[in-house]
Design a protein around this motif. Structure first.
Motif, PDB file in Angstrom:
ATOM      1  N   LEU A  61       0.817  -1.217   0.000  1.00  8.15           N
ATOM      2  CA  LEU A  61       0.000   0.000   0.000  1.00  8.15           C
ATOM      3  C   LEU A  61       0.850   1.267   0.000  1.00  8.15           C
ATOM      4  N   ALA A  87      -0.267   5.318  -0.862  1.00  4.96           N
ATOM      5  CA  ALA A  87       0.020   6.214   0.264  1.00  4.96           C
ATOM      6  C   ALA A  87       0.910   7.361  -0.186  1.00  4.96           C
ATOM      7  N   SER A 108       5.975   6.665   3.093  1.00  6.67           N
ATOM      8  CA  SER A 108       4.977   5.793   2.462  1.00  6.67           C
ATOM      9  C   SER A 108       5.198   4.336   2.853  1.00  6.67           C
ATOM     10  N   SER A 125       2.367   2.143   4.836  1.00  2.00           N
ATOM     11  CA  SER A 125       1.897   0.857   4.355  1.00  2.00           C
ATOM     12  C   SER A 125       2.041  -0.222   5.428  1.00  2.00           C
ATOM     13  N   THR A 185      -5.391  -2.195  -5.639  1.00  2.00           N
ATOM     14  CA  THR A 185      -4.408  -1.749  -4.646  1.00  2.00           C
ATOM     15  C   THR A 185      -4.848  -0.447  -3.977  1.00  2.00           C
ATOM     16  N   TYR A 218      -6.066   0.264   0.010  1.00  3.24           N
ATOM     17  CA  TYR A 218      -5.555   1.359   0.840  1.00  3.24           C
ATOM     18  C   TYR A 218      -6.712   2.152   1.458  1.00  3.24           C
ATOM     19  N   GLN A 268      -8.461   0.007   4.168  1.00  8.68           N
ATOM     20  CA  GLN A 268      -7.711  -0.096   5.422  1.00  8.68           C
ATOM     21  C   GLN A 268      -7.772   1.208   6.220  1.00  8.68           C
ATOM     22  N   ARG A 269      -7.766   2.337   5.552  1.00  5.75           N
ATOM     23  CA  ARG A 269      -7.890   3.608   6.260  1.00  5.75           C
ATOM     24  C   ARG A 269      -9.296   3.797   6.826  1.00  5.75           C
TER      25      ARG A 269
END
Length: 404
Positions: free
Chosen positions: A264, A268, A279, A283, A366, A370, A373-374
């Motif tokens: 990730l 990022a 970054s 990740s 991908t 990201y 997950q955030r």
């Protein structure tokens, strides 16, 4: 809710209702506890709540008509969806579907660039396969350690000579597609349009750092694999073969673990506008605790991309063999000179179609991982809802507040 003055769920009888009528009844000027009742003296006759005609109440104790069966039914609004994704934690199917939906919705922005990159990549691979691929060096299984090391160096040089140019072009295509898709998905989550020129202007300042990040990860993976293989190659013989297998397997496992941990870092870097080190740290933080989930979704995406590529490539390969009768013998002999231009051109067209579609889908998954997950860790959905101008529904189930 039976303790709320003036309201009782239909079908629930208060303790003073000896007839079990299921309807709250007034207790007079003062109730059984001595306090003044809020019920009117004029009450309708006792009766029972009954389900609508042709329906039966849901099973289970307390499942009466008119009473919500779960807290989620007490008025919580559904997740906002101003763009291609609902602003809440996403399932694996939603991530894959949203990646395809992004390509469908923003095809005018994505496909022209992807098509140009796919053409450049395929032309380079075709020219390399036709003119630059050297014959494979002979490998002697009984070679001494020094000879084995020399064979390894010769084989690496031959591979780089044949694959180097196409790898560089593929790397450039990967960088540009990753940068553009990060910008496009960021807009797609809010349902906002974006042109190709605007996406390129936002992505272009980050390409150099993205190149450094990609090269760093590639060098790290190659270094780990070299360390795992080199001792066995130096020893040689049967023990060396066993050590090469074990060392290569261990290096492969470590490479996979690191690649998922840092998978990730590209979105990022683009969306948070940080540097390479920041970054990588972002990740690692986002992947922590979700390694297997991200690994599974990434692996499934690559398998689906491979299957799609085969579905496109096999018919074009068959057509190429039909128009170039000598291509099959050339492929079987391993001689690149024996493969004619008709076969290379036809299979190249199939490769362009495949790459133009699979590049944005892989990159989109991908970026959506990201975002997901955030949302799960940092309640990004609330920020996106506010950015989209939607009412704030509060934290979604399964999320934590920022900094929690």
């Amino acid at each position: 809710m039976n303790d709320t003055p003036g309201w009782t769920s239909p079908g629930s009888a208060p303790s003073g209702d000896q007839n079990g009528s299921g309807v709250p009844r007034p207790a007079g000027p003062a109730d059984v506890n001595g306090s003044t009742s809020q019920w009117s003296k004029d009450q309708p006759p006792a009766g029972r709540w009954s389900p609508p005609t042709g329906q039966t109440p849901p099973p289970g104790p307390g499942r009466n008509w008119g009473a919500p069966s779960s807290p989620a039914q007490w008025g919580r609004p559904p997740a906002a969806k101003p763009g291609v994704i609902p602003l809440r934690p996403l399932s694996m199917g939603e991530i894959l579907d949203s990646s395809v939906k992004t390509l469908r919705t923003y095809w005018r922005t994505v496909l022209p660039v992807m098509a140009v990159l796919a053409v450049l990549t395929q032309v380079t691979q075709t020219l390399v396969q036709r003119y630059l691929v050297p014959p494979a060096p002979q490998v002697d299984p009984d070679a001494t350690p020094s000879e084995a090391l020399k064979q390894l160096i010769d084989s690496t040089q031959a591979s780089l000579t044949g694959l180097g140019p196409s790898m560089l072009v593929s790397l450039a295509a990967l960088l540009i597609s990753s940068a553009l898709l990060a910008v496009v998905v960021g807009k797609a989550a809010l349902g906002r349009p974006i042109t190709l020129g605007a996406a390129w202007r936002e992505a272009r300042p980050h390409l150099l750092r993205l190149l450094g990040l990609t090269l760093l990860l590639a060098v790290l993976g190659a270094a780990i694999m070299t360390v795992g293989l080199l001792p066995g190659l130096l020893i040689g013989g049967v023990p060396g073969v066993a050590l090469v297998f074990l060392g290569g397997l261990g290096a492969l496992v470590l490479d996979i673990w690191l690649m998922v941990r840092f998978s990730l870092s590209s979105p990022a870097l683009i969306l948070e506008r940080g540097n390479v080190v920041q970054s990588l740290k972002r990740s690692a933080k986002l992947v922590q605790g979700s390694w297997w989930r991200i690994f599974g979704i990434t692996l499934l995406t690559q398998l689906l991309v491979f299957v799609f590529a085969m579905i496109i490539a096999i018919p074009f390969a068959v057509i190429g063999l039909m128009v170039d009768g000598e291509a099959l013998s050339g492929l079987l002999s391993g001689s690149p000179d024996a493969v004619g231009w008709p076969f290379l051109i036809v299979t190249g067209i199939g490769g362009v179609i495949t790459s133009a579609i699979t590049y944005p889908i892989s990159a989109g998954v991908t970026v959506l991982l990201y975002v997901d997950q955030r949302i799960r860790r940092e309640a990004l959905d609330l920020e996106l809802i506010r950015a989209a101008g939607r009412p704030d529904p509060g934290p979604a189930p399964g999320t934590r507040a920022v900094g929690g």
